[in-house]
Motif scaffolding. Structure first.
Motif, PDB file in Angstrom:
ATOM      1  N   LYS A 197      68.330  10.915  29.541  1.00  0.00           N
ATOM      2  CA  LYS A 197      68.345  10.748  28.089  1.00  0.00           C
ATOM      3  C   LYS A 197      67.048  11.267  27.485  1.00  0.00           C
ATOM      4  O   LYS A 197      66.105  10.502  27.242  1.00  0.00           O
ATOM      5  CB  LYS A 197      68.550   9.274  27.733  1.00  0.00           C
ATOM      6  CG  LYS A 197      69.870   8.726  28.212  1.00  0.00           C
ATOM      7  CD  LYS A 197      70.014   7.275  27.844  1.00  0.00           C
ATOM      8  CE  LYS A 197      71.344   6.750  28.358  1.00  0.00           C
ATOM      9  NZ  LYS A 197      71.530   5.342  27.995  1.00  0.00           N
ATOM     10  N   PRO A 198      66.981  12.571  27.237  1.00  0.00           N
ATOM     11  CA  PRO A 198      65.755  13.120  26.641  1.00  0.00           C
ATOM     12  C   PRO A 198      65.576  12.615  25.206  1.00  0.00           C
ATOM     13  O   PRO A 198      66.553  12.337  24.506  1.00  0.00           O
ATOM     14  CB  PRO A 198      65.983  14.626  26.672  1.00  0.00           C
ATOM     15  CG  PRO A 198      67.440  14.798  26.812  1.00  0.00           C
ATOM     16  CD  PRO A 198      67.976  13.589  27.482  1.00  0.00           C
ATOM     17  N   LEU A 219      64.935  18.065  26.387  1.00  0.00           N
ATOM     18  CA  LEU A 219      66.246  18.504  26.848  1.00  0.00           C
ATOM     19  C   LEU A 219      66.169  19.905  27.447  1.00  0.00           C
ATOM     20  O   LEU A 219      66.679  20.157  28.543  1.00  0.00           O
ATOM     21  CB  LEU A 219      67.258  18.485  25.698  1.00  0.00           C
ATOM     22  CG  LEU A 219      68.637  19.056  25.996  1.00  0.00           C
ATOM     23  CD1 LEU A 219      69.346  18.211  27.051  1.00  0.00           C
ATOM     24  CD2 LEU A 219      69.457  19.127  24.731  1.00  0.00           C
ATOM     25  N   LEU A 220      65.508  20.821  26.745  1.00  0.00           N
ATOM     26  CA  LEU A 220      65.367  22.191  27.243  1.00  0.00           C
ATOM     27  C   LEU A 220      64.580  22.240  28.550  1.00  0.00           C
ATOM     28  O   LEU A 220      64.909  23.009  29.459  1.00  0.00           O
ATOM     29  CB  LEU A 220      64.704  23.072  26.188  1.00  0.00           C
ATOM     30  CG  LEU A 220      65.534  23.312  24.924  1.00  0.00           C
ATOM     31  CD1 LEU A 220      64.714  24.065  23.886  1.00  0.00           C
ATOM     32  CD2 LEU A 220      66.821  24.036  25.249  1.00  0.00           C
ATOM     33  N   PHE A 221      63.544  21.404  28.657  1.00  0.00           N
ATOM     34  CA  PHE A 221      62.752  21.363  29.881  1.00  0.00           C
ATOM     35  C   PHE A 221      63.599  20.894  31.071  1.00  0.00           C
ATOM     36  O   PHE A 221      63.593  21.506  32.133  1.00  0.00           O
ATOM     37  CB  PHE A 221      61.539  20.446  29.705  1.00  0.00           C
ATOM     38  CG  PHE A 221      60.763  20.252  30.967  1.00  0.00           C
ATOM     39  CD1 PHE A 221      59.960  21.272  31.457  1.00  0.00           C
ATOM     40  CD2 PHE A 221      60.844  19.075  31.678  1.00  0.00           C
ATOM     41  CE1 PHE A 221      59.253  21.107  32.632  1.00  0.00           C
ATOM     42  CE2 PHE A 221      60.141  18.890  32.852  1.00  0.00           C
ATOM     43  CZ  PHE A 221      59.340  19.908  33.338  1.00  0.00           C
ATOM     44  N   VAL A 222      64.335  19.820  30.876  1.00  0.00           N
ATOM     45  CA  VAL A 222      65.178  19.281  31.954  1.00  0.00           C
ATOM     46  C   VAL A 222      66.231  20.303  32.361  1.00  0.00           C
ATOM     47  O   VAL A 222      66.473  20.527  33.553  1.00  0.00           O
ATOM     48  CB  VAL A 222      65.826  17.943  31.531  1.00  0.00           C
ATOM     49  CG1 VAL A 222      66.875  17.498  32.531  1.00  0.00           C
ATOM     50  CG2 VAL A 222      64.765  16.877  31.358  1.00  0.00           C
ATOM     51  N   GLN A 223      66.838  20.949  31.372  1.00  0.00           N
ATOM     52  CA  GLN A 223      67.849  21.966  31.683  1.00  0.00           C
ATOM     53  C   GLN A 223      67.242  23.122  32.459  1.00  0.00           C
ATOM     54  O   GLN A 223      67.862  23.635  33.395  1.00  0.00           O
ATOM     55  CB  GLN A 223      68.494  22.483  30.395  1.00  0.00           C
ATOM     56  CG  GLN A 223      69.471  21.511  29.791  1.00  0.00           C
ATOM     57  CD  GLN A 223      70.061  22.037  28.498  1.00  0.00           C
ATOM     58  OE1 GLN A 223      69.391  22.719  27.718  1.00  0.00           O
ATOM     59  NE2 GLN A 223      71.320  21.714  28.271  1.00  0.00           N
ATOM     60  N   SER A 224      66.044  23.544  32.101  1.00  0.00           N
ATOM     61  CA  SER A 224      65.421  24.665  32.813  1.00  0.00           C
ATOM     62  C   SER A 224      65.094  24.289  34.254  1.00  0.00           C
ATOM     63  O   SER A 224      65.274  25.099  35.165  1.00  0.00           O
ATOM     64  CB  SER A 224      64.170  25.147  32.080  1.00  0.00           C
ATOM     65  OG  SER A 224      63.154  24.181  32.142  1.00  0.00           O
ATOM     66  N   ARG A 257      66.682  26.128  37.544  1.00  0.00           N
ATOM     67  CA  ARG A 257      65.837  26.729  38.580  1.00  0.00           C
ATOM     68  C   ARG A 257      66.169  26.190  39.961  1.00  0.00           C
ATOM     69  O   ARG A 257      66.076  26.896  40.958  1.00  0.00           O
ATOM     70  CB  ARG A 257      64.370  26.487  38.277  1.00  0.00           C
ATOM     71  CG  ARG A 257      63.858  27.334  37.150  1.00  0.00           C
ATOM     72  CD  ARG A 257      62.401  27.107  36.915  1.00  0.00           C
ATOM     73  NE  ARG A 257      61.986  27.781  35.694  1.00  0.00           N
ATOM     74  CZ  ARG A 257      60.830  27.580  35.107  1.00  0.00           C
ATOM     75  NH1 ARG A 257      59.964  26.720  35.622  1.00  0.00           N
ATOM     76  NH2 ARG A 257      60.532  28.223  34.011  1.00  0.00           N
ATOM     77  N   MET A 258      66.558  24.926  40.003  1.00  0.00           N
ATOM     78  CA  MET A 258      66.906  24.308  41.287  1.00  0.00           C
ATOM     79  C   MET A 258      68.377  24.539  41.642  1.00  0.00           C
ATOM     80  O   MET A 258      68.845  24.086  42.671  1.00  0.00           O
ATOM     81  CB  MET A 258      66.610  22.807  41.239  1.00  0.00           C
ATOM     82  CG  MET A 258      65.138  22.501  41.058  1.00  0.00           C
ATOM     83  SD  MET A 258      64.808  20.736  40.951  1.00  0.00           S
ATOM     84  CE  MET A 258      65.172  20.246  42.629  1.00  0.00           C
ATOM     85  N   ILE A 279      71.045  23.347  40.262  1.00  0.00           N
ATOM     86  CA  ILE A 279      71.811  22.109  40.212  1.00  0.00           C
ATOM     87  C   ILE A 279      72.739  22.198  39.011  1.00  0.00           C
ATOM     88  O   ILE A 279      72.301  22.471  37.888  1.00  0.00           O
ATOM     89  CB  ILE A 279      70.877  20.880  40.079  1.00  0.00           C
ATOM     90  CG1 ILE A 279      69.983  20.777  41.306  1.00  0.00           C
ATOM     91  CG2 ILE A 279      71.684  19.603  39.872  1.00  0.00           C
ATOM     92  CD1 ILE A 279      68.930  19.688  41.207  1.00  0.00           C
ATOM     93  N   LYS A 280      74.017  21.976  39.253  1.00  0.00           N
ATOM     94  CA  LYS A 280      74.989  22.040  38.162  1.00  0.00           C
ATOM     95  C   LYS A 280      74.724  20.895  37.192  1.00  0.00           C
ATOM     96  O   LYS A 280      74.448  19.767  37.596  1.00  0.00           O
ATOM     97  CB  LYS A 280      76.410  21.939  38.706  1.00  0.00           C
ATOM     98  CG  LYS A 280      76.822  23.134  39.525  1.00  0.00           C
ATOM     99  CD  LYS A 280      78.241  22.978  39.992  1.00  0.00           C
ATOM    100  CE  LYS A 280      78.633  24.158  40.867  1.00  0.00           C
ATOM    101  NZ  LYS A 280      80.003  24.032  41.357  1.00  0.00           N
ATOM    102  N   SER A 281      74.837  21.209  35.915  1.00  0.00           N
ATOM    103  CA  SER A 281      74.617  20.181  34.898  1.00  0.00           C
ATOM    104  C   SER A 281      75.641  20.351  33.784  1.00  0.00           C
ATOM    105  O   SER A 281      76.202  21.424  33.588  1.00  0.00           O
ATOM    106  CB  SER A 281      73.203  20.259  34.344  1.00  0.00           C
ATOM    107  OG  SER A 281      73.003  21.481  33.692  1.00  0.00           O
ATOM    108  N   GLU A 282      75.841  19.279  33.062  1.00  0.00           N
ATOM    109  CA  GLU A 282      76.801  19.275  31.963  1.00  0.00           C
ATOM    110  C   GLU A 282      76.192  18.480  30.822  1.00  0.00           C
ATOM    111  O   GLU A 282      75.675  17.387  31.018  1.00  0.00           O
ATOM    112  CB  GLU A 282      78.097  18.607  32.436  1.00  0.00           C
ATOM    113  CG  GLU A 282      79.175  18.539  31.396  1.00  0.00           C
ATOM    114  CD  GLU A 282      80.420  17.879  31.943  1.00  0.00           C
ATOM    115  OE1 GLU A 282      81.136  17.258  31.144  1.00  0.00           O
ATOM    116  OE2 GLU A 282      80.677  17.982  33.148  1.00  0.00           O
TER     117      GLU A 282
END
Length: 73
Positions: free
Chosen positions: A6-7, A13-18, A22-23, A25-28
């Motif tokens: 929960k950013p 949010l952009l940092f976590v997504q980046s 890079r790793m 890891i699939k995200s939604e």
């Protein structure tokens, strides 16, 4: 396995997504507020519906009236 993050703002949010990208890891990303999600879906579909009306006005497609639609049921 599921992780909920929960950013506090757009920057986080952009940092976590980046980092996740890079790793590899699939995200939604999901909207927390159901009202916001429904409003976004409605607005996204509005453009498509307006285009259908424009096509009907140009004579490219024929729209059904309510009576024809009910007769199909």
């Amino acid at each position: 396995m599921e992780l909920i993050v929960k950013p506090r703002n757009e920057e986080e949010l952009l940092f976590v997504q980046s980092v996740l990208n890079r790793m590899k890891i699939k995200s939604e990303l999901r909207e927390r507020d159901i009202k916001k999600r429904r409003k976004k879906e409605f607005l996204d579909s509005l453009e498509m519906r307006a285009e259908q009306v424009n096509k009907a006005m140009r004579g490219e497609v024929k729209l059904k009236n309510a009576f024809d639609l009910l007769n199909e049921l």
